[in-house]
Structure formats: C-alpha cells, structure tokens
Design a protein around this motif. Structure first.
Motif, PDB file in Angstrom:
ATOM      1  N   GLY A  83      56.688  32.158  87.803  1.00 29.83           N
ATOM      2  CA  GLY A  83      57.484  31.938  86.623  1.00 29.83           C
ATOM      3  C   GLY A  83      57.535  32.987  85.596  1.00 29.83           C
ATOM      4  O   GLY A  83      58.419  33.103  84.645  1.00 29.83           O
ATOM      5  N   SER A 117      64.185  37.310  84.831  1.00 29.40           N
ATOM      6  CA  SER A 117      64.138  36.220  85.401  1.00 29.40           C
ATOM      7  C   SER A 117      62.835  36.018  86.313  1.00 29.40           C
ATOM      8  O   SER A 117      62.012  37.057  86.432  1.00 29.40           O
ATOM      9  CB  SER A 117      65.384  35.985  86.491  1.00 29.40           C
ATOM     10  N   GLY A 148      60.439  33.002  88.772  1.00 26.76           N
ATOM     11  CA  GLY A 148      60.187  31.538  89.397  1.00 26.76           C
ATOM     12  C   GLY A 148      60.605  31.806  91.052  1.00 26.76           C
ATOM     13  O   GLY A 148      61.114  32.563  91.346  1.00 26.76           O
ATOM     14  N   LEU A 149      60.155  30.806  91.607  1.00 35.05           N
ATOM     15  CA  LEU A 149      60.331  30.740  93.124  1.00 35.05           C
ATOM     16  C   LEU A 149      61.788  30.578  93.560  1.00 35.05           C
ATOM     17  O   LEU A 149      62.023  31.199  94.521  1.00 35.05           O
ATOM     18  CB  LEU A 149      59.565  29.397  93.481  1.00 35.05           C
ATOM     19  N   GLY A 150      62.523  30.086  92.673  1.00 34.62           N
ATOM     20  CA  GLY A 150      64.188  29.914  92.863  1.00 34.62           C
ATOM     21  C   GLY A 150      64.672  31.114  93.019  1.00 34.62           C
ATOM     22  O   GLY A 150      65.426  31.524  93.720  1.00 34.62           O
ATOM     23  N   HIS A 151      64.218  32.285  92.283  1.00 31.96           N
ATOM     24  CA  HIS A 151      64.603  33.458  92.316  1.00 31.96           C
ATOM     25  C   HIS A 151      64.430  34.223  93.557  1.00 31.96           C
ATOM     26  O   HIS A 151      65.297  34.793  94.258  1.00 31.96           O
ATOM     27  CB  HIS A 151      64.219  34.394  91.177  1.00 31.96           C
ATOM     28  N   LEU A 183      63.954  32.676  96.357  1.00 36.74           N
ATOM     29  CA  LEU A 183      64.602  31.991  97.593  1.00 36.74           C
ATOM     30  C   LEU A 183      66.005  32.011  97.560  1.00 36.74           C
ATOM     31  O   LEU A 183      66.892  31.825  98.376  1.00 36.74           O
ATOM     32  CB  LEU A 183      64.034  30.591  97.523  1.00 36.74           C
ATOM     33  N   GLY A 184      66.534  32.769  96.367  1.00 33.23           N
ATOM     34  CA  GLY A 184      67.927  32.872  96.313  1.00 33.23           C
ATOM     35  C   GLY A 184      68.620  33.995  97.257  1.00 33.23           C
ATOM     36  O   GLY A 184      67.722  34.666  97.734  1.00 33.23           O
ATOM     37  N   GLY A 186      66.662  37.594  96.710  1.00 30.32           N
ATOM     38  CA  GLY A 186      65.400  37.099  97.051  1.00 30.32           C
ATOM     39  C   GLY A 186      64.584  38.206  98.283  1.00 30.32           C
ATOM     40  O   GLY A 186      63.344  38.603  98.206  1.00 30.32           O
ATOM     41  N   VAL A 195      71.117  33.130 103.486  1.00 35.43           N
ATOM     42  CA  VAL A 195      71.248  32.280 102.410  1.00 35.43           C
ATOM     43  C   VAL A 195      72.770  32.134 102.047  1.00 35.43           C
ATOM     44  O   VAL A 195      73.346  31.087 101.688  1.00 35.43           O
ATOM     45  CB  VAL A 195      70.591  32.731 101.099  1.00 35.43           C
ATOM     46  N   THR A 254      74.955  28.691 101.898  1.00 37.92           N
ATOM     47  CA  THR A 254      75.514  28.124 100.492  1.00 37.92           C
ATOM     48  C   THR A 254      77.219  28.652 100.590  1.00 37.92           C
ATOM     49  O   THR A 254      77.962  27.699  99.732  1.00 37.92           O
ATOM     50  CB  THR A 254      74.866  28.925  99.400  1.00 37.92           C
TER      51      THR A 254
END
Length: 182
Positions: A69, A77, A79-82, A84-85, A88, A137, A141
């Motif tokens: 984070g 920015s 975080g793990l979400g970044h 995995l986006g 990433g 990804v 999506t």
C-alpha cells in the motif's frame, strides 16, 4: 577497515536506495493507458549498477512496498489492486527484466554493448509479461482484444522513449559505478 558486516549493511543501503529511486522515478509520470514514467529507466539503472542479483532484490523490495500500500507506483498509487490491474503486468515484468539482466551479466563480460543488450532484452521481457497480463485482464473486464491492439496501445508508443532510457541508464550507470567504486 571494511568488515563483512559493514559491507552487508552498505549493500542493504544500496538495495534500499535502489527501491527508493524506482519509486521516485515512477512518480515522474505522463498519464496514458500505460503511463509514461521513468520507472523503467530506474529499474535498468539499478539492476546494472547493483548487479542483477542485488538489483532484483531492490525491484522486489519496491514491489513489496507497493503491494502493501505504500504509494510507490505511478500517480502516487499503491496496493495489491494496482498490481492486479491492467497495467500491473508491466510492473511485475520488472522482475523478469532484473532476471534477464542478471543472467546476461553472469554470462557476458562487462562491456557497454553487452550492457545495452541486456537492458534491451530485459525491457523486452517486461513488455512481453506486461502485454500478456494487459490482454488477459482487458479480456476479462472489457472483452476480447487482439495482440496487435495491445502492442499498439502498450508497447509501440514507448519504444523510442524506452530506447532513450536504455542509453541514459547505461551511461549513468557507468559513471556512478566508477564514482561509487562498485
């Protein structure tokens, strides 16, 4: 007198500074689908300057900081979400860049032509990982996208800027290595 323990502390300091440099360079960003940053420049510089193995550790530290984070990625920015986006995979691809450079440094003598080659091949590994990740990804999506479309969005616009980064990283690394006696 430099002891093994102090050398280890010095190496840890260099590794940490390498991760900080990558973070600082990620903040120098021009927004795009995949942001234009100086991150790749820093990864190439750190991996060449510290050597592949310690450069890899520096990249992994940077990724760990971002994953938990800390705002070390582009646009402040984290975080793990970044990771995995969609983009990433390019950040995770820095690990492949470091591995390719480490292998080439082990196999080839330290000469400018081989340094440039190792950086170029390391960057190609990053492009490959990032493009596959982006395609996966994006397809999950938003729907199907062709490899050609991914390359035209995520790789082609970066070829010339990244070639310039490779040359600058090589030249700066040579100077810093001499100044720091690495």
């Amino acid at each position: 007198m430099v002891t093994k323990k102090s050398l280890s502390a010095l190496k840890m300091a260099y590794i940490s500074l390498g991760a900080v440099l990558i973070a600082l360079c990620s903040w120098i960003s021009v927004p795009a689908t995949v942001p234009f940053t100086l991150q790749t420049f820093a990864v190439l510089l750190v991996c060449d300057l510290l050597g592949g193995r310690w450069g890899l550790v520096s990249v992994l530290l940077y990724l760990l900081l971002g994953a938990v984070g800390f705002p070390v990625f582009s646009g402040f920015s984290g975080g793990l979400g970044h990771l995995l986006g969609m983009t990433g995979g390019y950040i995770l691809g820095f690990v492949l860049s470091a591995l390719v450079m480490a292998l080439m440094q082990r196999l080839l003598p330290r000469r400018r032509v081989f340094t440039l080659l190792s950086m170029a091949l390391g960057l190609l590994a990053c492009y490959a990982a990032g493009s596959v990740w982006f395609m996966r990804v994006y397809t999950q999506t938003k729907g199907a996208i062709s490899l050609g479309a991914v390359l035209s969005i995520c790789v082609v616009p970066y070829l010339i800027p990244d070639a310039i980064k490779i040359v600058l990283a090589c030249l700066i690394s040579e100077r810093l290595r001499a100044a720091l006696h690495l």
